[in-house]
Design a protein around this motif. Structure first.
Motif, short mmCIF file in Angstrom:
data_model
loop_
_atom_site.label_atom_id
_atom_site.label_comp_id
_atom_site.label_asym_id
_atom_site.label_seq_id
_atom_site.Cartn_x
_atom_site.Cartn_y
_atom_site.Cartn_z
N HIS A 136 30.54 34.64 -1.69
CA HIS A 136 29.96 33.33 -1.35
C HIS A 136 30.97 32.20 -1.59
N TYR A 137 31.78 32.34 -2.63
CA TYR A 137 32.81 31.33 -2.87
C TYR A 137 33.82 31.34 -1.73
N TYR A 138 34.23 32.54 -1.34
CA TYR A 138 35.22 32.67 -0.26
C TYR A 138 34.69 32.07 1.04
N LYS A 139 33.44 32.36 1.38
CA LYS A 139 32.86 31.84 2.61
C LYS A 139 32.73 30.32 2.54
N ALA A 140 32.31 29.80 1.39
CA ALA A 140 32.12 28.36 1.24
C ALA A 140 33.42 27.58 1.35
N PHE B 89 36.21 28.81 3.03
CA PHE B 89 37.02 29.44 4.06
C PHE B 89 37.79 28.42 4.90
N TRP B 90 37.20 27.24 5.14
CA TRP B 90 37.80 26.24 6.02
C TRP B 90 38.54 25.15 5.25
N GLN C 11 32.27 36.95 12.60
CA GLN C 11 32.12 38.41 12.67
C GLN C 11 32.13 39.09 11.31
N GLU C 12 32.90 38.57 10.37
CA GLU C 12 33.05 39.24 9.09
C GLU C 12 32.32 38.55 7.94
N LEU C 13 32.15 37.23 8.03
CA LEU C 13 31.54 36.49 6.93
C LEU C 13 30.11 36.05 7.22
N THR C 14 29.61 36.41 8.38
CA THR C 14 28.26 36.01 8.79
C THR C 14 27.42 37.25 9.05
N LEU C 15 26.22 37.27 8.50
CA LEU C 15 25.28 38.36 8.77
C LEU C 15 24.98 38.38 10.25
N GLN C 16 25.06 39.56 10.85
CA GLN C 16 24.91 39.68 12.30
C GLN C 16 23.43 39.68 12.69
N GLN C 17 22.81 38.54 12.44
CA GLN C 17 21.45 38.27 12.85
C GLN C 17 21.42 36.89 13.51
N THR C 18 20.47 36.71 14.41
CA THR C 18 20.44 35.49 15.22
C THR C 18 20.47 34.22 14.39
N LEU D 198 23.84 33.66 12.66
CA LEU D 198 24.90 33.31 13.61
C LEU D 198 24.75 31.86 14.09
N ILE D 199 23.54 31.44 14.33
CA ILE D 199 23.31 30.05 14.73
C ILE D 199 23.73 29.10 13.61
N GLN D 200 23.36 29.43 12.39
CA GLN D 200 23.71 28.58 11.25
C GLN D 200 25.22 28.46 11.09
N SER D 201 25.94 29.58 11.22
CA SER D 201 27.39 29.55 11.07
C SER D 201 28.06 28.79 12.21
N ALA D 202 27.58 28.99 13.44
CA ALA D 202 28.15 28.28 14.58
C ALA D 202 27.94 26.77 14.43
#
Length: 469
Positions: free
Chosen positions: A206-210, A212-213, A238-245, A248-252
């Motif tokens: 979670h730290y890495y994802k938070a 990442f940018w 693809q790697e840091l986001t759960l592959q659910q709709t 994916l919307i939240q990450s985009a």
């Protein structure tokens, strides 16, 4: 060519023509043939946009020149076979020269007059010394494991990281420094311990994802013309986001909001375009909802800064078509005529599961899929109470009836549109055949655009999910 891709590519080509000062790039590359070479900038990680060509002479001399400045970014010089010969970073100074040798492009590169390309190759040359030594030591470890060699490798890696930090800090305002920093990995702290005493890997993720940018400057439009942005988007999605709709919307949205807040229109346009473009062909069940959300919010909502009215209208039409038939929606009513000439409605079927199969009797893929669908229906007709509603989209009733006889699928429910009033493409999103929907007993869509070969696995998984609930 993809419509979204074409519209944005057209913009980038026209935008790049708005420069003012011109460019003159003179090169000498020993070992190249007297052929035409291309100067192009990256457009994502796998695309590029050509800006100029130059004919090399017998001595490897070539000149790229033009009256309008080039848009800044990471460029490549390509051979006639489209093989990348070298990279150049083009920033504010666009009148410069370089020389190198194909035997060792990085090692022999000398640049004069371009601070960004000079820095780029200074860094590459310094790093290559470390990497060569590390590679040599790693080969030694393959034959003999020893602590001293491992320690040397770790020390070299630490020195390499320290050099990187110093380089990016000292050159933070240069395009080269921003490119180097943008592609860097996040430094991870020591994670807290779990109750069992082991490092908390979930906290670390979670730290890495938070963060990442953290190293990426969304206000720097020249980063659009590097492969870094696309690669980071791909990894995040693809790697840091759960592959659910929903995820994916939240990450985009998260990525696009960063670009919108940064205020650069090119960066905003690329992020919106690329994420929407990727969502057009989903890899997960229900993934069409990601495309609909992004297209609706950013293109139709007027937040996409770079587009044209035709593209917007095409997207609007596609969104209006897909929206009613997304996973989770109730399938729109469908009434056809069966082989006996009687009206048959999708809502008449009371099975627990209905496979809605839109097909063309002459479609090769449809005919290849039919035996597998027939076997699936026979296997699950009783155990899962599964029925197939097959709707022919062709305007050929005799071929439709012949198809049923040829494949022996009389046990399916068959329907044909004798009225020719149904627009299958517009009303049910049948752009290609076969088009398959999986419906529950209430005719709610639980899967769509799913290949016949994946139906059995999906039904088994769905049954397990229902049992778990």
């Amino acid at each position: 060519m993809n419509k979204l891709y074409f519209s944005l590519l057209t913009f980038w080509i026209s935008f790049a023509a708005l420069g003012q000062t011109g460019y003159h790039i003179k090169g000498n590359v020993k070992g190249i043939k007297p052929e035409a070479f291309t100067l192009a900038h990256y457009f994502g990680a796998s695309q590029y946009i050509t800006k100029d060509t130059a004919q090399a002479d017998a001595n490897g001399n070539l000149v790229f020149e033009g009256t309008q400045a080039l848009p800044g970014g990471l460029y490549m010089i390509l051979s006639p076979s489209k093989k990348r010969v070298m990279d150049l970073i083009i920033g504010a100074e666009q009148h410069f020269s370089f020389s190198t040798d194909t035997a060792n492009v990085i090692g022999h590169m000398q640049v004069k007059g371009s601070p960004d390309s000079e820095l780029y190759y200074k860094y590459q040359q310094h790093v290559s010394g470390y990497t060569s030594e590390i590679n040599l030591l790693q080969r030694q470890l393959q034959f003999r494991q020893d602590l001293m060699t491992t320690t040397k490798i770790n020390n070299l890696r630490r020195q390499l990281m320290e050099y990187y930090k110093q380089f990016t800090q000292e050159n933070s305002n240069s395009l080269t420094g921003k490119i180097m920093r943008a592609g860097a990995e996040v430094e991870l702290p020591t994670p807290p311990k779990r109750p069992d005493g082991k490092p908390d890997s979930a906290w670390l993720f979670h730290y890495y994802k938070a963060h990442f940018w953290d190293n990426f400057d969304f206000s720097e439009e020249r980063l659009v013309r590097t492969p870094i942005l696309q690669r980071k988007i791909d990894r995040y999605m693809q790697e840091l986001t759960l592959q659910q709709t929903d995820s994916l919307i939240q990450s985009a949205d998260f990525i696009i909001e960063k670009a919108l807040k940064a205020g650069n229109k090119e960066m905003q346009a690329y992020c919106i375009w690329y994420l929407t473009n990727q969502a057009e062909n989903p890899t997960i069940i229900g993934g069409d909802a990601v495309f609909v959300h992004l297209a609706d919010k950013y293109y139709l909502g007027g937040l996409m800064p770079i587009t044209d009215p035709t593209t917007v209208e095409n997207i609007r039409e596609k969104v209006n078509t897909i929206k009613p038939v997304l996973v989770g929606k109730t399938m729109p009513a469908l009434s056809l005529t069966d082989t006996a000439g009687k009206a048959i409605s999708l809502n008449d079927l009371k099975s627990k599961y209905v496979i809605l199969f839109f097909y063309d009797p002459d479609c090769g893929h449809c005919r290849q899929s039919t035996p597998a669908l027939k076997a699936l229906q026979e296997k699950y007709k009783t155990t899962l109470d599964l029925q197939v509603f097959a709707a022919s989209v062709a305007r050929a009733p005799e071929q439709w009836k012949k198809y049923i006889r040829d494949f022996g699928v009389q046990s399916w429910v068959h329907g044909y549109d004798y009225s020719f009033r149904i627009n299958f493409r517009k009303d049910y999103d049948v752009n290609n055949t076969p088009m398959i929907y999986v419906l529950d007993k209430n005719k709610k869509i639980i899967a769509r655009r799913i290949p016949v070969e994946q139906l059995e696995g999906f039904l088994d998984y769905h049954e397990q999910t229902l049992s778990a609930k």
